[in-house]
Enzyme design. Sequence first.
Site, short mmCIF file in Angstrom:
data_model
loop_
_atom_site.label_atom_id
_atom_site.label_comp_id
_atom_site.label_asym_id
_atom_site.label_seq_id
_atom_site.Cartn_x
_atom_site.Cartn_y
_atom_site.Cartn_z
N HIS A 226 0.88 -1.26 -0.07
CA HIS A 226 0.07 -0.10 -0.06
C HIS A 226 0.69 1.10 0.15
O HIS A 226 0.44 2.39 -0.40
CB HIS A 226 -1.04 -0.12 1.28
CG HIS A 226 -2.06 -1.06 1.04
ND1 HIS A 226 -2.99 -1.39 2.31
CD2 HIS A 226 -2.13 -2.00 0.17
CE1 HIS A 226 -3.64 -2.42 1.96
NE2 HIS A 226 -3.21 -2.69 0.92
N PHE B 225 -0.88 -8.10 4.90
CA PHE B 225 0.31 -7.56 4.83
C PHE B 225 0.51 -6.20 4.00
O PHE B 225 1.21 -5.94 3.29
CB PHE B 225 1.40 -8.30 4.22
CG PHE B 225 1.07 -9.96 4.68
CD1 PHE B 225 1.46 -10.33 6.04
CD2 PHE B 225 0.92 -11.02 3.79
CE1 PHE B 225 0.90 -11.53 6.62
CE2 PHE B 225 0.58 -12.30 4.22
CZ PHE B 225 0.82 -12.52 5.50
N CYS B 226 -0.64 -5.47 4.39
CA CYS B 226 -0.58 -4.08 3.79
C CYS B 226 -0.50 -4.41 2.15
O CYS B 226 0.19 -3.30 1.56
CB CYS B 226 0.34 -3.16 4.32
SG CYS B 226 0.03 -2.61 5.85
N ALA B 227 -1.11 -5.41 1.58
CA ALA B 227 -1.20 -5.66 0.13
C ALA B 227 -2.15 -6.04 -0.21
O ALA B 227 -2.09 -7.52 -0.79
CB ALA B 227 0.28 -6.41 -0.42
N CYS C 155 -3.67 -2.80 8.70
CA CYS C 155 -2.65 -3.75 8.50
C CYS C 155 -3.36 -5.26 8.85
O CYS C 155 -2.70 -5.83 9.97
CB CYS C 155 -1.24 -3.65 9.00
SG CYS C 155 -0.24 -2.46 8.01
#
Length: 460
Positions: free
Chosen positions: A131, A380-382, A400
Amino acid sequence: MSVSAVAADRSVCAPLPVLGRDVLVPLVTGGEVDYAALDYAASAPALQRVWDDVAAYAPYYGSVHRGAGYLSQLSTDLFENSRATIAKFLGCGRREGDQVVFTRSTTDSLNLLAAVLPQNTRVFVFETEHHASLLPWEQRPDTAVTYLNAPRTPQQAVDTLEKALAEREPYGPALVCVTGASNVTGELWPVRELAAAAHAHGARIVLDAAQLAPHHPIDIAELDVDWVAFSGHKLYAPFGAGVLAGRADWLQAAEPYLAGGGASRKVSRRTDGGVDVEWHTTAARHEAGSPNVIGAYAIASACQALTEAGFDGLVAREQELIARVREGLAEVPEVKVLSLFGDDAPRVGVLSFVVEGWNSSHFAAALSAEYGIGVRDGLFCAHPLVRTLLGSEPQEPGECGAPEAAPGERSLNAIRVSFGAGTPDEHVERFVRAVKELVADGARWNYRTEDGRCVPDTSA
Ligand code: PMP
């Protein structure tokens, strides 16, 4: 590379000393065990060398840039020498006009770049980004962002970018943002090829090296990327600093990221009552406020330590650990390792996986409580990448992480294990053993959900 092939290679280096290697943590089943830090991709432990360097400097700490005293001058020298060390580490010196700007983190570095983009810049970014590299670009209304679908091979990444760039021509300033190593799969992206594609279409490219820098040497000129961003805390230097290094022109043409002292060279009142400011035209333009000299020095110290240890040996050792983990997990049919580019893709020591029949938060909690192993679970912020890899439906975005199912229920999240220069063999061996035992025998303790996370139930 197989374990035996790597073991035969005598250039493999020993783990580098890091802080926390003797810290004991309690097990819910009784007793204590030394903590196995396997969450390097989030924040790596400090290198002992970095800690020692910072401690040696601490008594001499003084204000940077504006102080007349001896320690202020010493601290200013240390700060600027740190910049020079990092520039050398990144190969910046070999290219005319490159600059190293100190920031707080990779997130901060990429937001700084987003803030200084020339008017009407077109940005190209893969949906697979963290992100921090996915989200900063839409903040300026004049910036147009093209999100590219997840490629399934490195060549497809290059082709996708090529096509997207070609289809949208002509455009003015353009920027491609790409990660060097995925924080989810650890897979390396074809940075050099993507840079060549960007440049062939008149675009520039920024490399999110948050996960690459701790594992691989980076040469900005050789990769031919225009900027590199990374964080100290993932590079064994957890003192709150980050770096944006690369071309100075866009940075110097823009208004300062933060307005304030340090960024301004001259400030005067105008006759109409307003204020005129002359901003610096060096890196200081975007470093307003008192600089984080300890953070900058810690990053420089880490760069020095990694260079002196030798990246060849560090990479060889990490590949050995990766092989052990992958071979161990491959023996457990219930485990599915997430991958965009396939088994043969070159990668760093970051691996995400799901375990059939297990909620990822439950599994991660059991690794911690029963084995003293620290991993991470979530998205995982993705989020777009992990959902693509899991093939799951979008759910309410969490920060998160995401809402969890109850223990034992199937999760829409994954588990990530990550390691690096300080990881001893025993930690990855314990991890592989723990995964096998948990899958074969189940958890030995009861867990409950508290604030969306699984925790050992100690109420009985
Ligand atoms: N990019 C990647 C690939 C990352 O893994 C991370 C951190 N997980 C970031 C950017 C953001 O780094 P920071 O939180 O230090 O700003």
